[in-house]
Design a protein around this motif. Sequence first.
Motif, PDB file in Angstrom:
ATOM      1  N   ARG A  22      42.072  39.384  30.510  1.00 52.68           N
ATOM      2  CA  ARG A  22      42.381  38.673  29.206  1.00 52.68           C
ATOM      3  C   ARG A  22      42.944  39.381  28.369  1.00 52.68           C
ATOM      4  O   ARG A  22      42.763  40.725  28.273  1.00 52.68           O
ATOM      5  CB  ARG A  22      40.996  38.209  28.417  1.00 52.68           C
ATOM      6  N   GLY A  23      44.126  38.882  27.761  1.00 57.53           N
ATOM      7  CA  GLY A  23      44.989  39.556  26.714  1.00 57.53           C
ATOM      8  C   GLY A  23      46.139  40.482  27.577  1.00 57.53           C
ATOM      9  O   GLY A  23      46.809  40.750  26.973  1.00 57.53           O
ATOM     10  N   ALA A  24      46.083  40.290  28.781  1.00 54.97           N
ATOM     11  CA  ALA A  24      47.148  40.658  29.585  1.00 54.97           C
ATOM     12  C   ALA A  24      47.875  39.830  30.611  1.00 54.97           C
ATOM     13  O   ALA A  24      47.013  39.235  30.957  1.00 54.97           O
ATOM     14  CB  ALA A  24      46.872  42.289  30.122  1.00 54.97           C
ATOM     15  N   GLU A  25      49.024  39.958  31.149  1.00 54.39           N
ATOM     16  CA  GLU A  25      49.326  39.309  32.325  1.00 54.39           C
ATOM     17  C   GLU A  25      49.082  39.953  33.412  1.00 54.39           C
ATOM     18  O   GLU A  25      49.909  40.620  34.171  1.00 54.39           O
ATOM     19  CB  GLU A  25      50.695  39.016  32.007  1.00 54.39           C
ATOM     20  N   ALA A  26      47.806  40.188  33.872  1.00 61.55           N
ATOM     21  CA  ALA A  26      47.384  41.058  35.034  1.00 61.55           C
ATOM     22  C   ALA A  26      46.106  40.318  35.715  1.00 61.55           C
ATOM     23  O   ALA A  26      45.463  39.678  34.999  1.00 61.55           O
ATOM     24  CB  ALA A  26      47.090  42.476  34.406  1.00 61.55           C
ATOM     25  N   VAL A  27      46.188  40.902  36.963  1.00 65.13           N
ATOM     26  CA  VAL A  27      44.893  40.544  37.718  1.00 65.13           C
ATOM     27  C   VAL A  27      44.286  41.816  38.138  1.00 65.13           C
ATOM     28  O   VAL A  27      45.088  42.926  38.733  1.00 65.13           O
ATOM     29  CB  VAL A  27      45.160  39.709  38.990  1.00 65.13           C
ATOM     30  N   ALA A  28      42.743  41.952  37.947  1.00 65.36           N
ATOM     31  CA  ALA A  28      42.128  43.117  38.377  1.00 65.36           C
ATOM     32  C   ALA A  28      41.566  42.777  39.507  1.00 65.36           C
ATOM     33  O   ALA A  28      41.035  41.815  39.965  1.00 65.36           O
ATOM     34  CB  ALA A  28      41.332  43.532  37.429  1.00 65.36           C
ATOM     35  N   VAL A  29      41.568  43.709  40.766  1.00 65.29           N
ATOM     36  CA  VAL A  29      40.978  43.657  42.064  1.00 65.29           C
ATOM     37  C   VAL A  29      40.085  44.827  42.610  1.00 65.29           C
ATOM     38  O   VAL A  29      40.753  45.949  42.111  1.00 65.29           O
ATOM     39  CB  VAL A  29      42.068  43.439  43.145  1.00 65.29           C
ATOM     40  N   GLN A  30      38.842  44.671  42.593  1.00 64.02           N
ATOM     41  CA  GLN A  30      38.031  45.535  43.150  1.00 64.02           C
ATOM     42  C   GLN A  30      38.038  45.437  44.733  1.00 64.02           C
ATOM     43  O   GLN A  30      37.972  44.755  45.247  1.00 64.02           O
ATOM     44  CB  GLN A  30      36.423  45.634  42.752  1.00 64.02           C
ATOM     45  N   THR A  31      38.159  46.782  45.477  1.00 70.73           N
ATOM     46  CA  THR A  31      38.090  46.541  47.076  1.00 70.73           C
ATOM     47  C   THR A  31      37.297  47.635  47.514  1.00 70.73           C
ATOM     48  O   THR A  31      36.785  48.810  46.741  1.00 70.73           O
ATOM     49  CB  THR A  31      39.621  47.023  47.613  1.00 70.73           C
ATOM     50  N   THR A  32      37.065  47.717  48.608  1.00 74.14           N
ATOM     51  CA  THR A  32      36.159  48.550  49.330  1.00 74.14           C
ATOM     52  C   THR A  32      37.012  48.861  50.845  1.00 74.14           C
ATOM     53  O   THR A  32      37.346  47.707  51.405  1.00 74.14           O
ATOM     54  CB  THR A  32      34.949  48.220  49.738  1.00 74.14           C
ATOM     55  N   ASP A  33      36.963  50.103  51.190  1.00 69.62           N
ATOM     56  CA  ASP A  33      37.456  50.641  52.353  1.00 69.62           C
ATOM     57  C   ASP A  33      36.804  51.797  52.964  1.00 69.62           C
ATOM     58  O   ASP A  33      36.958  52.780  52.166  1.00 69.62           O
ATOM     59  CB  ASP A  33      39.151  51.023  52.345  1.00 69.62           C
ATOM     60  N   LYS A  34      36.341  51.662  53.984  1.00 68.06           N
ATOM     61  CA  LYS A  34      35.477  52.700  54.558  1.00 68.06           C
ATOM     62  C   LYS A  34      34.396  53.298  53.599  1.00 68.06           C
ATOM     63  O   LYS A  34      34.126  54.553  53.422  1.00 68.06           O
ATOM     64  CB  LYS A  34      36.144  53.874  55.125  1.00 68.06           C
ATOM     65  N   GLY A  35      33.617  52.317  52.786  1.00 74.45           N
ATOM     66  CA  GLY A  35      32.683  52.788  51.899  1.00 74.45           C
ATOM     67  C   GLY A  35      33.188  53.267  50.423  1.00 74.45           C
ATOM     68  O   GLY A  35      32.406  53.563  49.519  1.00 74.45           O
ATOM     69  N   GLU A  36      34.576  53.548  50.535  1.00 73.76           N
ATOM     70  CA  GLU A  36      35.199  53.753  49.030  1.00 73.76           C
ATOM     71  C   GLU A  36      35.571  52.730  48.348  1.00 73.76           C
ATOM     72  O   GLU A  36      36.266  51.637  48.790  1.00 73.76           O
ATOM     73  CB  GLU A  36      36.484  54.842  49.441  1.00 73.76           C
ATOM     74  N   ARG A  37      35.204  52.749  46.914  1.00 73.98           N
ATOM     75  CA  ARG A  37      35.896  51.578  46.092  1.00 73.98           C
ATOM     76  C   ARG A  37      36.990  52.108  45.332  1.00 73.98           C
ATOM     77  O   ARG A  37      37.166  53.089  44.980  1.00 73.98           O
ATOM     78  CB  ARG A  37      34.731  51.192  45.331  1.00 73.98           C
ATOM     79  N   ALA A  38      37.749  50.900  45.080  1.00 74.35           N
ATOM     80  CA  ALA A  38      38.912  51.410  44.382  1.00 74.35           C
ATOM     81  C   ALA A  38      39.225  50.081  43.161  1.00 74.35           C
ATOM     82  O   ALA A  38      38.625  49.066  43.677  1.00 74.35           O
ATOM     83  CB  ALA A  38      40.208  51.472  45.276  1.00 74.35           C
ATOM     84  N   LEU A  39      39.903  50.400  42.157  1.00 72.70           N
ATOM     85  CA  LEU A  39      40.119  49.180  41.173  1.00 72.70           C
ATOM     86  C   LEU A  39      41.782  49.222  41.033  1.00 72.70           C
ATOM     87  O   LEU A  39      42.256  50.304  40.698  1.00 72.70           O
ATOM     88  CB  LEU A  39      39.392  49.227  39.951  1.00 72.70           C
TER      89      LEU A  39
END
Length: 98
Positions: free
Chosen positions: A72-89
């Motif tokens: 909200r308030g930005a022209e953006a999409v946030a994505v949370q991922t998991t790869d081999k137990g490691e999370r990233a945003l």
Amino acid sequence: MHVVTVHDCEEVPTLAADATVVISVALGHLLGEEVLVTGSQGGVIVVWDLASNKRIAALTIDSAVEKVWVVRGAEAVAVQTTDKGERALFVLDVVSTH
């Protein structure tokens, strides 16, 4: 499953993403349009235009998507991922090519 419009109950084409399981969905506004964002187990992120029921953007990443948000308030999409137990945003800017 059948998808119908709220206004007139007409059936709309299925919002078929790629051949992976959709894990997360988000509704919001991007570039002045109502959109649905989907994120899949196979790392596919798709932005759908709700007015036309068409895919307007897609991106494949190397990790499974856990969650998606329209920022909200930005022209953006946030994505949370998991790869081999490691999370990233990731925060992905959405720009118009028009």
